[in-house]
Design a protein around this motif. Sequence first.
Motif, PDB file in Angstrom:
ATOM      1  N   LEU A   1       0.825  -1.204   0.000  1.00 31.23           N
ATOM      2  CA  LEU A   1       0.000   0.000   0.000  1.00 31.23           C
ATOM      3  C   LEU A   1       0.864   1.261   0.000  1.00 31.23           C
ATOM      4  O   LEU A   1       0.566   2.249  -0.672  1.00 31.23           O
ATOM      5  N   LEU A   2       1.950   1.215   0.778  1.00 33.25           N
ATOM      6  CA  LEU A   2       2.782   2.407   0.967  1.00 33.25           C
ATOM      7  C   LEU A   2       3.917   2.503  -0.048  1.00 33.25           C
ATOM      8  O   LEU A   2       4.657   3.481  -0.052  1.00 33.25           O
TER       9      LEU A   2
ATOM     10  N   VAL B   1      -6.712   1.839  -6.030  1.00 35.27           N
ATOM     11  CA  VAL B   1      -7.761   2.646  -5.391  1.00 35.27           C
ATOM     12  C   VAL B   1      -7.422   2.840  -3.916  1.00 35.27           C
ATOM     13  O   VAL B   1      -7.508   3.948  -3.379  1.00 35.27           O
ATOM     14  N   TYR B   2      -7.004   1.745  -3.261  1.00 34.01           N
ATOM     15  CA  TYR B   2      -6.647   1.848  -1.839  1.00 34.01           C
ATOM     16  C   TYR B   2      -5.388   2.705  -1.649  1.00 34.01           C
ATOM     17  O   TYR B   2      -5.317   3.533  -0.750  1.00 34.01           O
TER      18      TYR B   2
ATOM     19  N   ASN C   1      -6.434   6.249  -2.003  1.00 30.88           N
ATOM     20  CA  ASN C   1      -7.207   6.723  -0.844  1.00 30.88           C
ATOM     21  C   ASN C   1      -6.288   7.109   0.312  1.00 30.88           C
ATOM     22  O   ASN C   1      -6.468   8.139   0.956  1.00 30.88           O
ATOM     23  N   VAL C   2      -5.300   6.243   0.593  1.00 32.05           N
ATOM     24  CA  VAL C   2      -4.390   6.491   1.707  1.00 32.05           C
ATOM     25  C   VAL C   2      -3.579   7.755   1.448  1.00 32.05           C
ATOM     26  O   VAL C   2      -3.548   8.683   2.269  1.00 32.05           O
TER      27      VAL C   2
ATOM     28  N   SER D   1      -5.869  11.072   1.093  1.00 32.53           N
ATOM     29  CA  SER D   1      -6.533  11.535   2.314  1.00 32.53           C
ATOM     30  C   SER D   1      -5.519  12.064   3.325  1.00 32.53           C
ATOM     31  O   SER D   1      -5.767  13.072   3.990  1.00 32.53           O
ATOM     32  N   LEU D   2      -4.356  11.419   3.426  1.00 31.57           N
ATOM     33  CA  LEU D   2      -3.357  11.912   4.385  1.00 31.57           C
ATOM     34  C   LEU D   2      -2.687  13.186   3.878  1.00 31.57           C
ATOM     35  O   LEU D   2      -2.358  14.083   4.659  1.00 31.57           O
TER      36      LEU D   2
ATOM     37  N   PRO E   1       3.614   7.702   9.037  1.00 35.16           N
ATOM     38  CA  PRO E   1       2.152   7.551   8.997  1.00 35.16           C
ATOM     39  C   PRO E   1       1.573   7.894  10.371  1.00 35.16           C
ATOM     40  O   PRO E   1       2.283   7.830  11.372  1.00 35.16           O
ATOM     41  N   PRO E   2       0.298   8.300  10.422  1.00 34.86           N
ATOM     42  CA  PRO E   2      -0.287   8.672  11.712  1.00 34.86           C
ATOM     43  C   PRO E   2      -0.163   7.519  12.720  1.00 34.86           C
ATOM     44  O   PRO E   2      -0.257   6.360  12.349  1.00 34.86           O
TER      45      PRO E   2
ATOM     46  N   PRO F   1      -5.759   7.169  15.053  1.00 29.05           N
ATOM     47  CA  PRO F   1      -6.839   7.554  14.137  1.00 29.05           C
ATOM     48  C   PRO F   1      -7.398   8.944  14.415  1.00 29.05           C
ATOM     49  O   PRO F   1      -8.247   9.414  13.669  1.00 29.05           O
TER      50      PRO F   1
ATOM     51  N   LEU G   1      -6.884  12.358  13.795  1.00 28.63           N
ATOM     52  CA  LEU G   1      -5.976  13.057  12.877  1.00 28.63           C
ATOM     53  C   LEU G   1      -5.849  14.548  13.158  1.00 28.63           C
ATOM     54  O   LEU G   1      -5.076  15.231  12.498  1.00 28.63           O
ATOM     55  N   MET G   2      -6.594  15.063  14.143  1.00 26.04           N
ATOM     56  CA  MET G   2      -6.572  16.518  14.352  1.00 26.04           C
ATOM     57  C   MET G   2      -5.179  17.030  14.711  1.00 26.04           C
ATOM     58  O   MET G   2      -4.880  18.187  14.461  1.00 26.04           O
TER      59      MET G   2
END
Lengths: 256, 286
Positions: free
Chosen positions: A14-15, A39-40, A43-44, A47-48, A80-81, A84, A86-87
């Motif tokens: 994925l990464l 697609v995945y 998305n990752v 979105s990040l 990566p975070p 979860p 994310l603020m």
Amino acid sequence: MSGGISQAAFTKALLDPDRPAPASLTSPSGAQAGKRFDVYRNNVAVSLTEALGVAFPVVRKLVGDEFFTAMAGVFLRAHPPKSPVLMLYGDQMPAFLEGFAPVRHLGYLPDVARLELQLREACHAADARPIAPDALAAIPPEDLASARFALAPATRILRSQWPVFSIWQANSEEGAPAPIMRGEDVLITRPGFDPAPQCLPAGGAAFIEALMAGASLGEALEKAGGDTAGFDLAATLALLLEGGAITSILTRDSET
Amino acid sequence: MRDNANHTPESLPPGPGVGYKPQHYSDILADPGPVRWLEIHAENYMGDGGRPLAQLRHLSERFPISVHGVGLSIGGEGRLDPEHLARLAHLVGWLRPASFSEHLAWSTHEGAFLNDLLPLPYTRATLARVCDHIDELQEAIGRRMLLENPSTYLAFAESEMSETDFLREVARRTGCGLLLDVNNVFVSATNQQTDPRACIDDFPIGAVGEIHLGGYDEDADDEGAPLLIDSHGREIADPVWALLDHTLARSGPLPVLIEWDNDVPEWPVLAGEAARAAKHLEKVAA
């Protein structure tokens, strides 16, 4: 348990956009997942990258959208975070920028990221009720030196050898003055819900940091004077009061 | 004894709701239109204070709230993050929402949160793990949860059962309810080249406590086959409205949520989608 792909292998693919999609992932016809796996991946990364763009709007403006997106791609793979929530994602951005060769010529960039991180921390810090505007004046003069101040959880101090506040302001507000090359210390308060960054007079950062560490007003004054001559106590206290940053004053026998 | 006096209803009203976005705060308070309840993403309300929590507190006095988690990684191979479980329990504890839901997906691996709802092979091993995690979550928050069916883009060679059989078994073993995302059914069925209506017909409808609707984007895979992307960035597509009718004919009226998370429109556009959902709900109520 049947064989198949582990989440470790899925995450690795994925990464890393250069790796092929894992072999046991397929389309309905049994073909390799290819674009379907992408697609995945997309998305990752998207979105990040968006989360980082919202988190560091001035850093993004300073380096430009295209560069920021590429840099965010490197950052999110390295960091990566860890949660979860994310603020507050991106707490490693200042250190990352310090070591990222393509922005080495922008020496002020890590401090701009620090300021943006602190602004977000201030946004989400616990609510606090400031003291009444006249509470400070009500303290007997003989008790002032020994008084201790509790500051709102949103309060932040950033010391910089760069004009970090002026750079931030010039890139956030219409008609802000152009930065002049000098060091700037920044106080962030949160009157109501919107963080308000302001430049501190010389010695102000040392003074407020001492208060935050639990020093009395007299002890904090010594710290401020130790840094610079001509510390403007009245101006610094006014910034704290106007920002609603003082939540209680503890004197020898009373708490206001 | 008015049930609006103290907003701790046991369930959501069987009418339209929307995913809450802060930019709509004033509009919603001024005129919610057909919207009867709001859904929030749990992870956006886990700060210590500030405007998000103040707005949520205020809205919860006016509307039933559904808390929708997007980051617990229920399908993860590792154990659930105890800190995140505690944050969820805290939020559910003070807000006392009308519903709590999460996803049949994973998103965290070895402490790295990947911010996407990643797919699972439907095997006996996955089933056991997901059920353990749901037991743990329901224990932590002290209430029943709804589990949402995902949008999927690919298949796992090792899968042993259908998604509906998997969900049916999770609901049976854990006692959890289900959140039926009708758009996800349409997206997944198109991508997996199966029949979305057959999926709805096979869905354990008695366990469904809420319906989701959202917009998708259209793409194609390497072989040119249609590939729908669950983007939540536009109006709900006509075939998804038709699939909603098919669903409601089986289920009867349910809470129906409009999700619009990207390129969020002005309030009247979102309220218009909710009004459209209300019309579809009226057809089954009549």
